[in-house]
Design an enzyme around this catalytic site. Structure first.
Site, PDB file in Angstrom:
ATOM      1  N   HIS A 426       0.818  -1.217   0.000  1.00  0.00           N
ATOM      2  CA  HIS A 426       0.000   0.000   0.000  1.00  0.00           C
ATOM      3  C   HIS A 426       0.854   1.271   0.000  1.00  0.00           C
ATOM      4  O   HIS A 426       0.444   2.298   0.550  1.00  0.00           O
ATOM      5  CB  HIS A 426      -0.913   0.021   1.233  1.00  0.00           C
TER       6      HIS A 426
HETATM    7  C1  LIG Z   1      -0.986  -7.348  -4.875  1.00  0.00           C
HETATM    8  C2  LIG Z   1      -1.768  -6.190  -4.350  1.00  0.00           C
HETATM    9  C3  LIG Z   1      -2.885  -6.422  -3.545  1.00  0.00           C
HETATM   10  C4  LIG Z   1      -3.613  -5.348  -3.044  1.00  0.00           C
HETATM   11  N1  LIG Z   1      -4.760  -5.589  -2.362  1.00  0.00           N
HETATM   12  C5  LIG Z   1      -5.528  -4.554  -1.967  1.00  0.00           C
HETATM   13  C6  LIG Z   1      -6.809  -4.777  -1.405  1.00  0.00           C
HETATM   14  O1  LIG Z   1      -7.311  -5.902  -1.362  1.00  0.00           O
HETATM   15  N2  LIG Z   1      -7.507  -3.699  -0.952  1.00  0.00           N
HETATM   16  C7  LIG Z   1      -7.005  -2.426  -1.009  1.00  0.00           C
HETATM   17  O2  LIG Z   1      -7.655  -1.502  -0.516  1.00  0.00           O
HETATM   18  N3  LIG Z   1      -5.821  -2.176  -1.618  1.00  0.00           N
HETATM   19  C8  LIG Z   1      -5.110  -3.203  -2.133  1.00  0.00           C
HETATM   20  N4  LIG Z   1      -3.946  -2.969  -2.814  1.00  0.00           N
HETATM   21  C9  LIG Z   1      -3.588  -1.581  -3.090  1.00  0.00           C
HETATM   22  C10 LIG Z   1      -4.447  -0.954  -4.188  1.00  0.00           C
HETATM   23  O3  LIG Z   1      -4.860  -1.892  -5.141  1.00  0.00           O
HETATM   24  C11 LIG Z   1      -3.599   0.131  -4.843  1.00  0.00           C
HETATM   25  O4  LIG Z   1      -3.166   1.018  -3.844  1.00  0.00           O
HETATM   26  C12 LIG Z   1      -4.342   0.922  -5.902  1.00  0.00           C
HETATM   27  O5  LIG Z   1      -4.826   0.062  -6.897  1.00  0.00           O
HETATM   28  C13 LIG Z   1      -3.382   1.949  -6.487  1.00  0.00           C
HETATM   29  O6  LIG Z   1      -4.020   2.653  -7.498  1.00  0.00           O
HETATM   30  P1  LIG Z   1      -3.201   3.686  -8.372  1.00  0.00           P
HETATM   31  O7  LIG Z   1      -4.146   4.242  -9.354  1.00  0.00           O
HETATM   32  O8  LIG Z   1      -2.489   4.618  -7.438  1.00  0.00           O
HETATM   33  O9  LIG Z   1      -2.063   2.839  -9.100  1.00  0.00           O
HETATM   34  P2  LIG Z   1      -2.162   1.539 -10.011  1.00  0.00           P
HETATM   35  O10 LIG Z   1      -3.499   0.915  -9.938  1.00  0.00           O
HETATM   36  O11 LIG Z   1      -0.984   0.706  -9.642  1.00  0.00           O
HETATM   37  O12 LIG Z   1      -2.025   2.101 -11.489  1.00  0.00           O
HETATM   38  C14 LIG Z   1      -0.826   2.579 -12.053  1.00  0.00           C
HETATM   39  C15 LIG Z   1      -0.838   2.216 -13.527  1.00  0.00           C
HETATM   40  O13 LIG Z   1       0.117   3.012 -14.216  1.00  0.00           O
HETATM   41  C16 LIG Z   1       0.834   2.205 -15.135  1.00  0.00           C
HETATM   42  N5  LIG Z   1       2.126   2.855 -15.350  1.00  0.00           N
HETATM   43  C17 LIG Z   1       3.121   2.988 -14.445  1.00  0.00           C
HETATM   44  N6  LIG Z   1       4.140   3.699 -14.992  1.00  0.00           N
HETATM   45  C18 LIG Z   1       3.765   4.023 -16.252  1.00  0.00           C
HETATM   46  C19 LIG Z   1       4.396   4.760 -17.291  1.00  0.00           C
HETATM   47  N7  LIG Z   1       5.606   5.315 -17.122  1.00  0.00           N
HETATM   48  N8  LIG Z   1       3.759   4.893 -18.471  1.00  0.00           N
HETATM   49  C20 LIG Z   1       2.508   4.357 -18.642  1.00  0.00           C
HETATM   50  N9  LIG Z   1       1.873   3.639 -17.679  1.00  0.00           N
HETATM   51  C21 LIG Z   1       2.489   3.492 -16.486  1.00  0.00           C
HETATM   52  C22 LIG Z   1       0.924   0.862 -14.433  1.00  0.00           C
HETATM   53  O14 LIG Z   1       1.206  -0.183 -15.318  1.00  0.00           O
HETATM   54  C23 LIG Z   1      -0.448   0.757 -13.781  1.00  0.00           C
HETATM   55  O15 LIG Z   1      -1.398   0.168 -14.645  1.00  0.00           O
HETATM   56  C24 LIG Z   1      -3.199  -4.019  -3.330  1.00  0.00           C
HETATM   57  C25 LIG Z   1      -2.078  -3.782  -4.136  1.00  0.00           C
HETATM   58  C26 LIG Z   1      -1.380  -4.860  -4.659  1.00  0.00           C
HETATM   59  C27 LIG Z   1      -0.205  -4.580  -5.548  1.00  0.00           C
END
Ligand SMILES: Cc1cc2nc3c(=O)[nH]c(=O)nc-3n(C[C@H](O)[C@H](O)[C@H](O)COP(=O)(O)OP(=O)(O)OC[C@H]3O[C@@H](n4cnc5c(N)ncnc54)[C@H](O)[C@@H]3O)c2cc1C
Length: 487
Positions: A426
């Site tokens: 997280h």
């Molecule tokens: C294994 C796992 C289990 C989890 N379980 C839970 C849960 O059950 N409940 C909960 O509340 N939270 C959970 N979390 C945390 C939660 O899912 C994440 O905090 C949340 O999804 C993050 O969202 P985000 O939009 O910040 O990033 P992300 O959803 O990680 O999105 C970032 C995106 O940007 C893309 N990207 C990165 N760099 C680039 C670039 N330079 N150019 C183009 N694209 C790029 C990536 O490929 C990715 O698709 C979990 C996380 C993980 C990894």
């Protein structure tokens, strides 16, 4: 040239792309480093099955990062890669952060805009709560399906009964008003579909809820296999991004750019583009566009994984069906097997006082940043976690589990704790929200990067406080809330 370029098609990026492109007069282009997926059928079966936590092996849908959990203890964290991002690989747990978290967030942002009462309409607009949709503070009309497991596994039931026997209250709905209960045991609200005839559910992440239904809009371009490598500027205004599209370099121009690349890659992209601590950028030969404290503060949920044996099989419908919460602790009886025949109970510190940092070690886009979690650096964090492990031990003893450890917290050594220390996955806060005079702030209360025109960060990077619950519900809320500002 488009109006808005969104970098990253994960949890927040899916929400933003869908919401902003609701206006047919606005053009939106989203680039995603991982696989393009244009329908639910294109998601690999491992990601569709809500009972699995698909993070093993060399799965192509993950970014993997070496981290220092403590200065002496190396570890690894993962993030989702591909349309849906981490929301496509996560544990489906979907609990709103607590009202006190939002109060602290508002204080950091210097506004009341992040108070629970202010964000509640956005929580309501995103959810379709199958169980509590008609209750106050809930809704049945949003795009995100939320339901609790109707027939929990034997392990989850034994855990819940034990917690009740030990005197904890029952929490039927962790997302109930006002701002969720603090203490008790109850079923985890999950982002999953209805059970099929064999009782299995589908993992339904933000891509399913937001992005896929919007793909047919002519004003939305969604492009996979496209890695943004550096932002482009004209003076102090962002004008686009250099990308590698299936390995070929191309510059995409836009009126404004929104980073949704997650707490690690959004920060890395800013740093690589010259927005970061001047000394760090100078060391790497990166010209400074704006000096900013990117990566200077990070926070995560450190977790002790207690392994045990128990006659009940590890056969949950989701990785975590029930959770016990109290103070700043969650105790999680996982129902996925992390090793054959071995169960795991996670004991997690939700509001640690220790913080970490992230820095670049190279200017090219393929060198992973250095992530120093600095877990359990304070005596307060070690003592909270030790006490919570003692309680987890009592629960395991009542459940007649076979495990190695003791319930006397005084006898739990640092060595025992560190041997079992890991991340809840997280990591947050690399581009903190705060006022322009706050030396730790990177973005303002509307997610706009201080000192740069046309550039926003909308993902877990900007959350400026530790969250008392897992972050996913809050990330979707953040993106819904930011859309209102970006419209
Ligand atoms: C294994 C796992 C289990 C989890 N379980 C839970 C849960 O059950 N409940 C909960 O509340 N939270 C959970 N979390 C945390 C939660 O899912 C994440 O905090 C949340 O999804 C993050 O969202 P985000 O939009 O910040 O990033 P992300 O959803 O990680 O999105 C970032 C995106 O940007 C893309 N990207 C990165 N760099 C680039 C670039 N330079 N150019 C183009 N694209 C790029 C990536 O490929 C990715 O698709 C979990 C996380 C993980 C990894």
């Amino acid at each position: 040239m488009v109006d808005t370029l969104i970098i990253g098609g994960g949890s927040a990026g899916s929400v933003l792309a869908a919401r902003l492109s609701e206006d047919p007069g606005r053009t939106v282009r989203l680039v995603e480093a991982g696989s393009p997926r244009r329908s639910a059928a294109e998601f690999p079966p491992e990601l569709a099955d809500s009972a699995a936590l698909p993070v093993g092996g060399e799965a192509p849908w993950l970014w993997r990062y070496p981290v220092a959990l403590t200065p002496e203890l190396p570890g690894q964290i993962v993030r989702g890669r591909g349309i849906g991002g981490s929301g496509a690989v996560n544990g489906c747990y979907f609990i709103r952060a607590a009202a006190r978290d939002f109060a602290a967030w508002s204080r950091e942002a210097g506004t009341r805009a992040w108070d629970f009462e202010e964000v509640l309409p956005f929580f309501r607009s995103l959810e379709n709560d199958e169980d509590y949709g008609d209750y106050p503070g809930h809704s049945r009309t949003g795009p995100v399906p939320v339901r609790r497991i109707a027939r929990p596994s034997r392990l989850a039931q034994e855990f819940a009964t034990t917690c009740l026997d030990l005197g904890f209250g029952e929490v039927p709905d962790w997302n109930s008003m006002p701002g969720g209960p603090d203490t008790g045991v109850g079923p985890v609200p999950c982002t999953i579909g209805a059970a099929d005839s064999s009782g299995r559910h589908r993992r339904l992440g933000p891509a399913h809820s937001y992005l896929l239904p919007a793909l047919s809009r002519p004003n939305l371009i969604v492009q996979g296999d496209t890695l943004a490598t550096r932002l482009r500027f004209a003076g102090d205004r962002v004008v686009g991004a250099d990308c590698l599209i299936e390995g070929k370099p191309e510059t995409i121009h836009a009126d404004r750019v929104v980073l949704c690349a997650g707490a690690i890659e959004s920060a890395a992209l800013l740093l690589r583009s010259g927005i970061g601590p001047a000394d760090q950028l100078a060391e790497l030969g990166i010209p400074v566009i704006v000096a900013a404290p990117v990566g200077r503060w990070t926070v995560d949920h450190p977790e002790i994984g207690i392994e045990y044996r128990h006659p009940a099989p590890a056969v949950g419908a989701v990785p975590l069906e029930y959770v016990l919460g109290f103070d700043d602790i969650e105790i999680r009886p996982y129902t996925v097997a992390f090793a054959p025949g071995v169960h795991r109970m996670g004991v997690t510190l939700m509001r640690p006082t220790s913080s970490g940092r992230l820095r670049l070690t190279g200017s090219d886009p393929f060198t992973p940043p250095l992530i120093e979690q600095n877990y359990l650096a304070t005596a307060a964090d070690r003592s909270r976690l030790r006490a919570a492990v003692g309680l987890a031990g009592k629960i395991l003893d009542v459940m007649s589990a076979d495990w190695s450890g003791g319930t006397d917290e005084g006898a739990i050594s640092d060595h025992w704790l560190y041997e079992r220390l890991g991340s809840s996955q997280h990591l947050a806060g690399t581009c903190r929200m705060g006022r322009s005079d706050d030396p730790r702030a990177v973005v303002d209360e509307r997610c706009r990067v201080h000192g740069v025109d046309g550039l926003s960060v909308v993902d877990l990077s900007v959350v400026p406080v530790p969250l008392s619950r897992g972050p996913h519900a809050t990330v979707l809320l953040l993106a819904e809330r930011a859309t209102a500002d970006l419209r």
